[in-house]
Design an enzyme around this catalytic site. Structure first.
Site, PDB file in Angstrom:
ATOM      1  N   ARG A  41       0.846  -1.195   0.000  1.00 28.50           N
ATOM      2  CA  ARG A  41       0.000   0.000   0.000  1.00 28.50           C
ATOM      3  C   ARG A  41       0.875   1.235   0.000  1.00 28.50           C
ATOM      4  O   ARG A  41       1.975   1.216   0.535  1.00 28.50           O
ATOM      5  CB  ARG A  41      -0.904  -0.007   1.238  1.00 28.50           C
ATOM      6  CG  ARG A  41      -1.864  -1.183   1.237  1.00 28.50           C
ATOM      7  CD  ARG A  41      -2.693  -1.269   2.478  1.00 28.50           C
ATOM      8  NE  ARG A  41      -1.964  -1.793   3.609  1.00 28.50           N
ATOM      9  CZ  ARG A  41      -1.833  -1.149   4.760  1.00 28.50           C
ATOM     10  NH1 ARG A  41      -2.324   0.048   4.920  1.00 28.50           N
ATOM     11  NH2 ARG A  41      -1.190  -1.707   5.760  1.00 28.50           N
ATOM     12  N   THR A  42       0.371   2.308  -0.621  1.00 25.75           N
ATOM     13  CA  THR A  42       1.115   3.563  -0.619  1.00 25.75           C
ATOM     14  C   THR A  42       1.147   4.111   0.788  1.00 25.75           C
ATOM     15  O   THR A  42       0.112   4.392   1.374  1.00 25.75           O
ATOM     16  CB  THR A  42       0.411   4.597  -1.516  1.00 25.75           C
ATOM     17  OG1 THR A  42       0.161   4.036  -2.788  1.00 25.75           O
ATOM     18  CG2 THR A  42       1.277   5.827  -1.657  1.00 25.75           C
ATOM     19  N   LEU A  43       2.341   4.215   1.354  1.00 25.72           N
ATOM     20  CA  LEU A  43       2.433   4.769   2.698  1.00 25.72           C
ATOM     21  C   LEU A  43       3.165   6.098   2.680  1.00 25.72           C
ATOM     22  O   LEU A  43       3.055   6.876   3.605  1.00 25.72           O
ATOM     23  CB  LEU A  43       3.151   3.770   3.618  1.00 25.72           C
ATOM     24  CG  LEU A  43       2.276   2.538   3.869  1.00 25.72           C
ATOM     25  CD1 LEU A  43       3.125   1.364   4.296  1.00 25.72           C
ATOM     26  CD2 LEU A  43       1.214   2.828   4.902  1.00 25.72           C
TER      27      LEU A  43
ATOM     28  N   ASP B  43      -5.306   2.622   1.908  1.00 24.02           N
ATOM     29  CA  ASP B  43      -4.449   2.513   0.728  1.00 24.02           C
ATOM     30  C   ASP B  43      -4.755   3.684  -0.205  1.00 24.02           C
ATOM     31  O   ASP B  43      -5.290   3.499  -1.298  1.00 24.02           O
ATOM     32  CB  ASP B  43      -4.724   1.180   0.026  1.00 24.02           C
ATOM     33  CG  ASP B  43      -3.836   0.975  -1.190  1.00 24.02           C
ATOM     34  OD1 ASP B  43      -4.151   0.106  -2.019  1.00 24.02           O
ATOM     35  OD2 ASP B  43      -2.815   1.702  -1.305  1.00 24.02           O
ATOM     36  N   PRO B  44      -4.427   4.911   0.231  1.00 22.71           N
ATOM     37  CA  PRO B  44      -4.874   6.078  -0.522  1.00 22.71           C
ATOM     38  C   PRO B  44      -4.125   6.291  -1.826  1.00 22.71           C
ATOM     39  O   PRO B  44      -3.007   5.825  -2.000  1.00 22.71           O
ATOM     40  CB  PRO B  44      -4.569   7.232   0.444  1.00 22.71           C
ATOM     41  CG  PRO B  44      -3.424   6.752   1.262  1.00 22.71           C
ATOM     42  CD  PRO B  44      -3.610   5.272   1.411  1.00 22.71           C
TER      43      PRO B  44
END
Lengths: 269, 246
Positions: B23-25, B127-128
């Site tokens: 996930r984009t962190l 997970d934006p």
């Protein structure tokens, strides 16, 4: 309609290339009480005949609001109609939720037709036994569609379905050329007159019919009984004068119009 | 649970789940502010062409404003790869809409709301899509300008900005925006804002594109630079008053 050996399953073709179960489903629509729809450039009127099973019971609900800009009138198995209305409402509300704008009616009727088609191609399902007159708006203006159990849909200027609908169709056929220019009041009047035709002499009162309207700048709603009663009264005054001509005209037209094509009604006419 | 582990500094550390999904962190290649305002004939948007890799100005020809269908412009700041992903979603949406060929089409309001739904749902899954989006357009004479953030915050206004633009550009826009600005007046306001951002935002570069959308269609300008002045006396001997600085 005669009995056949190819009519048990919806997934069985007849040698003549027909699906009898689908055609039988369309018969169910013809048994229901009449529903008519007619449209101008900006408005659409739906009207239905309310038949109650006995004096003690209430009328069947035949007109459903699907969204602010779309409504349906049904004829046939009302239970199927109710379920399909719920589906239509769901589709509209889902679209509004994602896009914050009304689902165009032309896209809704395709979704409805595709749903009906599924039931003509599964051995464990049966076709919906209801015909729907779908009235609504999209970016290109006012539209009236007829969705039938076969999964076909057609756009109409005016149409009638259900029992004795041919009388209404004949009336509408005579006058539809001018509908585009009609005001909403004229549209309601002609709608009621078409309903009157299907009653074959029975008295038209606001108690035995339901009328709904939707248009540009006008949310779909069922018109209240008092307003309808007033319109009916104004019709009666005019009608008495025209009674003689109308009777003479329909007497010559009815025989030819009554010969409806019995073969393969699913084919595109 | 699918949340990433938190390290001792309190920053989230990337975890790879058993299922293998990531996930984009934190964003990697990012764009800075996008500005938008409504004017007489439609909507005008501006953004620089920089893609920063942390503090390095890695890419200098990134188009951060793109047309969507016939009626909409989309500008993005934040993670560039997520912007490209959003463009793919919208491409599918627009093609599907176009295939109906029925006189109906998705306008800026619909695109804005659709993006809002996507951003909010991704946020709910932790997970934006790491972007701040500016959606503008004109349809049937109606002008539309809105913003959607990575957590699904959204609003409409006569002038919007993302990132640093919110702090540096919007005060200028609030003071100078009027109804029915001409195109030239609108460009002047935007260039004023872009100049401030150029001086003060470390990730801004001096290479801009100004895009406009009207009922007729979309125009995206060729890249150009603004004149800057570094001759201010305050810039001579900048540490004069600070003992111990160099």
């Amino acid at each position: 309609m005669f009995r056949n050996q190819y009519d048990t399953d919806v997934t069985t073709w007849s040698p003549a290339g027909r699906l009898f179960q689908v055609e039988y489903a369309m018969e169910a629509v013809k048994q229901g009480s009449a529903a008519i729809g007619l449209r101008s450039a900006t408005h659409i009127v739906l009207a239905t005949v309310n038949k109650a099973t006995s004096e003690l019971s209430s009328h069947q609900k035949k007109i459903f609001k699907v969204d602010d800009h779309i409504g349906v009138a049904i004829a046939g198995l009302t239970a199927d109609g109710r379920v399909l209305s719920r589906y239509l409402r769901n589709e509209c509300i889902n679209h509004s939720f994602v896009y914050e704008s009304p689902l165009p009616i032309s896209r809704l009727v395709v979704q409805l037709a595709d749903k009906a088609q599924v039931c003509t191609q599964r051995s464990w399902k049966r076709p919906y036994g209801v015909g729907l007159l779908v009235a609504g708006l999209d970016e290109t203006g006012a539209h009236l569609y007829y969705n039938c159990p076969s999964g076909n849909y057609f756009e109409f200027q005016a149409f009638a379905i259900g029992s004795r609908s041919q009388a209404a169709k004949t009336y509408l056929e005579r006058r539809f050329d001018n509908f585009d220019k009609y005001s909403r009041e004229e549209l309601i009047k002609d709608g009621l007159f078409a309903i009157k035709e299907t009653l074959q002499g029975e008295k038209l009162t606001s108690a035995i019919c339901t009328v709904a309207i939707v248009g540009v700048g006008e949310t779909f709603h069922i018109i209240n009984q008092q307003t309808i009663e007033q319109v009916i009264e104004s019709l009666d005054i005019v009608e008495d004068a025209q009674a003689a001509d109308a009777a003479a005209e329909s007497a010559s037209e009815e025989p030819s119009a009554a010969q409806e094509p019995g073969a393969a009604p699913m084919e595109l006419q | 649970m699918e949340w990433g582990a938190v390290s001792s500094e309190g920053k989230e550390v990337s975890t790879i789940l058993e299922s293998g999904s990531q996930r984009t962190l934190s964003p990697y290649v990012t764009g800075t502010s996008v500005l938008g305002l409504k004017y007489k004939d439609g909507v005008i948007m501006a953004a620089d062409m920089g893609g920063s890799y942390g503090s390095t100005l890695r890419y200098k020809s990134v188009e951060r404003i793109k047309p969507i269908g016939k009626h909409t412009l989309l500008g993005a700041s934040g993670e560039i790869s997520d912007f490209q992903e959003i463009l793919r979603y919208l491409d599918e949406l627009i093609i599907y809409d176009h295939m109906w060929d029925d006189g109906n089409s998705l306008g800026p309001k619909e695109v804005h709301n659709y993006l809002n739904r996507v951003m909010y749902n991704r946020r709910n899954k932790f997970d934006p899509l790491w972007n701040s989006l500016v959606v503008g357009g004109v349809k049937n004479g109606q002008k539309y300008l809105g913003m959607v953030g990575m957590i699904g915050t959204h609003y409409e206004d006569n002038h919007v900005a993302t990132g640093f633009g919110n702090h540096l550009a919007r005060p200028i826009m609030r003071a100078e925006w009027r109804e029915d600005l001409t195109f030239e007046e609108a460009v002047k306001i935007l260039e004023k804002c872009l100049l401030v951002l150029l001086y003060r935002d470390r990730s801004a570069i001096n290479k801009f594109q100004i895009s406009k959308i009207t009922e007729e269609g979309v125009t995206i300008s060729e890249p150009y630079a603004l004149k800057t002045n570094w001759d201010f006396s305050a810039f001579q001997n900048p540490t004069k008053g600070a003992e111990g600085s160099w």
